[in-house]
Motif scaffolding. Structure first.
Motif, short mmCIF file in Angstrom:
data_model
loop_
_atom_site.label_atom_id
_atom_site.label_comp_id
_atom_site.label_asym_id
_atom_site.label_seq_id
_atom_site.Cartn_x
_atom_site.Cartn_y
_atom_site.Cartn_z
N LEU A 32 0.85 -1.18 0.00
CA LEU A 32 0.00 0.00 0.00
C LEU A 32 0.89 1.23 0.00
CD1 LEU A 32 -1.87 -2.30 1.16
CD2 LEU A 32 -3.06 -0.50 2.40
N ASN A 33 0.66 2.14 -0.94
CA ASN A 33 1.38 3.40 -1.02
C ASN A 33 0.37 4.54 -0.86
OD1 ASN A 33 4.28 2.80 -1.85
ND2 ASN A 33 3.15 1.65 -3.40
N TYR A 34 0.66 5.44 0.07
CA TYR A 34 -0.23 6.57 0.33
C TYR A 34 0.47 7.86 -0.09
CZ TYR A 34 -3.21 9.79 3.03
OH TYR A 34 -4.03 10.81 3.43
N TYR A 35 -0.05 8.46 -1.16
CA TYR A 35 0.46 9.72 -1.68
C TYR A 35 -0.40 10.85 -1.09
CZ TYR A 35 2.65 6.63 -5.15
OH TYR A 35 3.36 5.64 -5.78
N ARG A 36 0.14 11.55 -0.10
CA ARG A 36 -0.66 12.52 0.65
C ARG A 36 -0.97 13.77 -0.17
NH1 ARG A 36 3.82 12.31 5.15
NH2 ARG A 36 4.94 12.10 3.17
N GLN A 65 3.52 16.26 -3.75
CA GLN A 65 4.95 16.12 -3.48
C GLN A 65 5.34 14.70 -3.09
OE1 GLN A 65 7.28 18.69 -4.21
NE2 GLN A 65 5.32 19.10 -5.24
N ASP A 66 4.37 13.86 -2.78
CA ASP A 66 4.66 12.45 -2.58
C ASP A 66 4.76 11.78 -3.94
OD1 ASP A 66 4.76 12.64 0.13
OD2 ASP A 66 2.90 11.56 0.53
N SER A 67 5.71 10.85 -4.08
CA SER A 67 6.02 10.33 -5.42
C SER A 67 6.61 8.93 -5.33
CB SER A 67 7.02 11.27 -6.11
OG SER A 67 8.24 11.31 -5.38
N MET A 68 6.80 8.33 -6.52
CA MET A 68 7.49 7.05 -6.69
C MET A 68 8.45 7.23 -7.86
SD MET A 68 7.48 3.59 -5.97
CE MET A 68 5.85 3.03 -5.51
#
Length: 200
Positions: free
Chosen positions: A105-109, A112-115
């Motif tokens: 699970l990835n949470y991009y708030r 500016q949150d990224s992969m």
């Protein structure tokens, strides 16, 4: 299962199926709210060129007891399946037709949150891994480029309730990213289900 057919994304040396409306709106809204409330989010440190940096998003790893997973230099021990995640996994297994024993699970708030650029080509995923990526919340752009190249060859808007399935040789030849953006965007939750064949 979706009432909408998948869109076959035509890229050489890749197998990509995109279901833009895999989930109905009410279910997508409910799952997003429950997962954000229930998940014990972490922000681990990663080492890049000898320096420690916080991962630019929040993460959690769930799976079968033996499904530990190594990426970004970190070994993730699986949290046990929750009833909701087990339900989501069952629906995805019915869609993709193969077992899935772990989910990141990835949470991009925010934007500016990224992969960063990467391929899901870890040894424990096997030769031609299948990655089933469910998106909930704000739409973010998903970019693909050939390994060894810098030019983005294809982009997809991963919207609320969409499912992207990557299989076959995709991870051998392609990298993908979710880049930072200055455009306003709602928080996004991404669940990437996979089959760990040889745990770390």
């Amino acid at each position: 299962m979706s009432l909408f057919p998948a869109t076959d994304v035509q890229l050489p040396d890749a197998e990509l199926d995109f279901h833009s409306h895999w989930l109905e709106q009410a279910t997508a809204d409910l799952w997003l709210r429950q997962l954000l409330e229930q998940t014990p989010w972490q922000q681990p440190q990663v080492r890049i060129y000898g320096r420690e940096y916080p991962l630019p998003r929040l993460v959690a790893w769930y799976g079968d007891a033996e499904a530990s997973y190594r990426y970004s230099g970190l070994i993730h021990r699986a949290l046990p399946w929750t009833p909701l995640l087990a339900e989501i996994r069952a629906r995805l297994v019915a869609t993709v037709g193969q077992p899935l024993n772990g989910v990141l699970l990835n949470y991009y708030r925010d934007g500016q949150d990224s992969m960063g650029w990467h391929s899901d080509d870890e040894v424990e995923l096997g030769v031609n891994p299948l990655i089933a990526s469910l998106s909930l919340g704000g739409t973010r752009r998903f970019d693909l480029r050939r390994k060894g190249q810098s030019r983005i060859e294809h982009s997809l808007p991963l919207n609320h309730g969409s499912l992207l399935v990557m299989g076959g040789p995709t991870q051998h030849y392609w990298q993908h990213q979710v880049a930072k953006t200055r455009s306003p965007c709602a928080p996004r939750l991404n669940l990437t289900f996979r089959l760990i064949r040889s745990p770390s």
